[in-house]
Write an enzyme that holds these catalytic residues in place. Structure first.
Site, short mmCIF file in Angstrom:
data_model
loop_
_atom_site.label_atom_id
_atom_site.label_comp_id
_atom_site.label_asym_id
_atom_site.label_seq_id
_atom_site.Cartn_x
_atom_site.Cartn_y
_atom_site.Cartn_z
N HIS A 169 18.80 69.28 34.80
CA HIS A 169 18.30 67.84 34.95
C HIS A 169 17.97 67.05 36.01
O HIS A 169 17.13 66.36 36.20
CB HIS A 169 19.43 66.82 34.23
CG HIS A 169 19.34 65.46 33.91
ND1 HIS A 169 18.05 64.97 33.24
CD2 HIS A 169 19.83 64.38 34.52
CE1 HIS A 169 17.89 63.76 33.44
NE2 HIS A 169 19.13 63.28 34.18
N HIS A 206 22.77 68.64 32.65
CA HIS A 206 23.33 67.54 32.08
C HIS A 206 23.77 68.32 30.64
O HIS A 206 23.18 68.58 29.96
CB HIS A 206 21.99 66.69 31.90
CG HIS A 206 22.65 65.18 31.26
ND1 HIS A 206 22.83 64.89 30.26
CD2 HIS A 206 22.35 64.10 31.86
CE1 HIS A 206 23.29 63.54 30.04
NE2 HIS A 206 22.73 63.13 31.26
N LEU A 251 18.26 56.64 40.03
CA LEU A 251 17.42 55.20 40.18
C LEU A 251 17.69 54.44 41.20
O LEU A 251 16.96 53.97 41.92
CB LEU A 251 17.67 54.40 38.76
CG LEU A 251 16.68 53.11 38.54
CD1 LEU A 251 15.17 53.58 38.67
CD2 LEU A 251 17.11 52.71 37.43
N SER A 285 20.51 60.19 26.18
CA SER A 285 20.96 59.30 26.96
C SER A 285 22.53 59.51 26.88
O SER A 285 23.18 59.96 25.92
CB SER A 285 20.85 57.95 26.64
OG SER A 285 21.76 57.20 27.44
N ARG A 299 29.22 65.01 34.29
CA ARG A 299 28.56 65.88 33.91
C ARG A 299 28.77 67.28 33.89
O ARG A 299 28.73 68.17 33.06
CB ARG A 299 26.97 65.52 34.29
CG ARG A 299 26.48 64.25 33.78
CD ARG A 299 25.14 63.86 34.43
NE ARG A 299 24.95 62.63 33.96
CZ ARG A 299 23.54 61.91 34.73
NH1 ARG A 299 23.12 62.37 35.50
NH2 ARG A 299 23.54 60.66 33.95
#
Lengths: 247, 456
Positions: free
Chosen positions: B218, B76, B258, B94, B147
């Site tokens: 990450h 990340h 998520l 973030s 990323r």
């Protein structure tokens, strides 16, 4: 830099605890408090002394595990941080730093600085949830929520369940924690169906587990790393009263 | 979880250690679901929580579950840089910050040197002497490139000597323009909590000076191989979320971890596991006194005793840090054949060192965090080696996996679809034996595969 760490040692839940003082060397100014404990533990193990047990996980202020009472304050001398976000630059080199576990009857010590916060889980299990309907999700536009309500709810939902409120309160009350949970759900339509049942059940469970009541000293608010305010306790009280009258 | 119990070829339970009492416990079931996360902590420093580990997946792998695409790890771009060798955890800022922040390093080496000596501040460097390298290299996407691309570009600048902090491993993420354009209040509403968090950690205010960031491990896209029912190659063993390999291919996009957690847990597994369980209704409850449980428990107890028996001089963390250095150096953001071979060799040596020099104090029959860490490190060695093996096999640059031998003239990734359009699923063949590679070909029926382009 060097520090003297006066720390609570307790072999297990049944053993009698006591303070020990250890000297830790070679700590960088930018090290976090937990990294300082890592360094101390490394030095202790190499000397043949059992390392200090302490709770931690995310190390970025969102899991709520690092429950330490440092120099008489929950999460130490900085404001609005958890212990993992506390840095050694806040301490004078050579200082003696006192480290204790949370002190509360409802959070028994497991070992050294680790306490069992399972009581919080039990309170959550009593009502900190909403009914999950299965099937297709509703169109989001069917449930309108004002910006202010969403923000208020999020402020309460920021609670990470660390237990600093309980550890700080002279009554050992969990009201701020319970208020954060009840409030964040009560402010949203998704949380309304069980609102009355939730307020009754979570307050009853809190009392049953031996937490004290609230006398509005606001100590919890001062030490909350996520700055949850006691406005939410007022909302919990209103939700609870409404629930009792509607029984 | 310290072992998986298999009876008649089916997953029937697990062996776990009670963290408080140390008791080795048996749990029997009709099926086992692993929701145990990824293995990013193999690198020691990552954005993962400190207790995240790959042990459950590794036990399943050793019991026959295939492990797919282990080399795909996501790095990340927006993490707070490492500050010294005492650090244990990297903090993620973030991704949303890249919406309004601009990433740059100085154009002039003299400015870099002055920054490192704290003789000037970033805000004093004039606009024309700043290299907004993402905007320069990728005009169409600018600071919003994916990323892996943003991470490699930061590495490229730092490798060229333009890193802006003392370690030379940091770039600027600047909000000055956003504050001018949007005003203090709008920026506060969007990023206020992140700015506060950054200031607490670094004691530098993003309102006045740009943030410093650097890439860090990450997320791991690889994991246990599963079918569309999320079942592994062992009947009755399911893996969901980051623990499996299924949703992200070689590169995960923002917020989709998520999404996968919710999709796997709410919408897929509840519908697919029923099919397996429906055939088990007639079977009695799994007997935890079966010999398979006793055998697994015995093996776990032996493993624990073996760790205590070393009685060496080194702490678990100090050895794990060394593993992290090997992984970051040879199996990190840029990999090549020579480095990967060296990495495998180094991991092997370090594993030997562990079994000769580690010191785990205390006993099993108590709350013992050093033992927990040691048990996990034993598995991290094997994961690290498997990652390196997979990276060595995949002679192409794909997603988060960048092979230096396979790049375009401009330093972008170069895939080799003809030879590597497959999932690499590895089968355990025993300790010290090379695992066997199984290839699952990827077939695209409705889309035409293309090469990513963020330039125009």
């Amino acid at each position: 830099m060097e520090y003297n760490i006066k720390v609570w040692r307790q072999k297990n839940a049944k053993a009698k605890g006591h303070f020990e003082t250890y000297h830790v060397t070679g700590v960088e100014e930018d090290a976090s408090f937990l990294e300082m404990l890592d360094i101390l533990n490394d030095q202790l193990i190499r000397k043949g002394i059992e390392p200090i047990a302490f709770d931690h996980d995310c190390r970025e202020g969102i899991c709520g595990a690092c429950s330490l009472y440092i120099d008489g304050r929950a999460h130490g001398p900085d404001d609005q941080v958890t212990t993992c976000q506390l840095f050694m630059r806040h301490f004078k080199p050579g200082a003696t730093i006192t480290v204790e576990p949370w002190r509360s009857g409802a959070f028994p010590v497991i070992k050294d600085l680790v306490v069992d916060r399972g009581a919080f889980d039990k309170i959550l299990q009593a009502g900190g949830f909403i009914t999950v309907r299965t099937g297709a999700a509703q169109d989001a536009n069917n449930i309108l929520i004002s910006h202010d309500d969403a923000e208020l709810s999020m402020d309460a939902a920021a609670c990470v369940g660390c237990g600093a409120c309980v550890a700080t309160c002279k009554n050992g009350s969990a009201m701020l924690f319970v208020a954060a949970r009840v409030s964040s759900l009560a402010l949203l339509p998704q949380g309304r169906p069980e609102a009355a049942r939730r307020a009754r059940a979570m307050v009853a469970k809190m009392d049953e587990l031996g937490f004290g009541n609230c006398t509005n000293t606001r100590a919890c608010e001062m030490e909350c790393p996520k700055h949850v305010t006691i406005d939410h306790i007022a909302r919990l009280n209103r939700e609870y009263l409404k629930a009792r009258f509607s029984e | 979880m310290l072992d998986l119990v298999i009876i008649n070829g089916q997953a029937k339970g697990i062996i776990a250690r009670n963290l408080v009492t140390g008791e080795i416990e048996r749990f029997g079931a009709h099926a086992v679901v692993l929701a145990t996360g990824g293995y990013g902590n193999t690198y020691f420093l990552s954005t993962n929580a400190m207790n995240s580990n790959g042990s459950a997946a590794m036990q399943a792998y050793r019991k026959g579950a295939f492990f797919a695409n282990p080399c795909f790890a996501q790095i990340h771009p927006t993490c707070i840089p490492v500050h010294g060798d005492q650090q244990c955890k990297l903090t993620l800022m973030s991704e949303s910050l890249r919406n309004d922040g601009r990433i740059w390093v100085p154009k002039k080496m003299e400015d870099v040197m002055k920054l490192r000596k704290h003789e000037i501040k970033a805000s004093q460097i004039p606009e024309e002497d700043r290299d907004y390298y993402l905007e320069r290299r990728y005009p169409a996407f600018g600071n919003l490139v994916p990323r892996d691309v943003a991470s490699r570009a930061a590495k490229e600048r730092c490798d060229a000597g333009y890193g802006v902090n003392e370690t030379g491993l940091a770039v600027f993420l600047d909000f000055a323009d956003a504050i001018k354009r949007l005003g203090h209040q709008r920026v506060e509403e969007r990023y206020g909590n992140l700015f506060q968090m950054y200031e607490k950690i670094t004691s530098s205010s993003p309102w006045e000076e740009p943030m410093m960031i650097y890439p860090a491990i990450h997320y791991t896209m690889g994991g246990l191989w599963v079918d569309y029912d999320l079942q592994t190659t062992i009947p009755g063993l399911y893996a969901i979320g980051e623990a499996n390999f299924s949703d992200h291919g070689g590169n995960r996009l923002g917020a989709s971890a998520l999404m996968q957690g919710l999709a796997d847990g709410y919408f897929i597994l509840p519908y697919t596991i029923g099919d397996y369980l429906s055939h088990k209704f007639a079977e009695p409850k799994t007997d935890i006194n079966a010999p398979e449980f006793a055998e697994a428990e015995k093996a776990v107890k032996e493993r624990i005793a073996k760790i205590f028996a070393v009685k060496g001089t080194e702490t678990v963390d100090s050895i794990h840090k060394k593993l992290g250095h090997i992984m970051w150096e040879y199996v990190g953001m840029a990999r090549n054949e020579e480095g990967l071979k060296k990495g495998i060799e180094e991991i092997g040596k370090l594993r030997e060192e562990f079994w000769k020099t580690v010191r785990v104090p205390g006993t099993n029959e108590e709350f013992n965090q050093e033992l927990e860490k040691a048990l996990r490190l034993v598995d991290f060695f094997d994961i690290g080696e498997l990652m390196a093996r997979d990276a060595l096999n995949r002679k192409e640059s794909c997603g988060g996996h960048f092979r230096e031998e396979m790049q375009t003239e401009e330093g972008e990734t170069k895939r080799d679809d003809e030879n590597f359009m497959y999932v690499a699923a590895w089968e355990y063949k025993g300790e010290g034996v090379a695992p066997e590679l199984h290839k699952e070909d990827l077939k695209y029926e409705n889309i035409k595969i293309a090469t990513r382009n963020y330039k125009d």
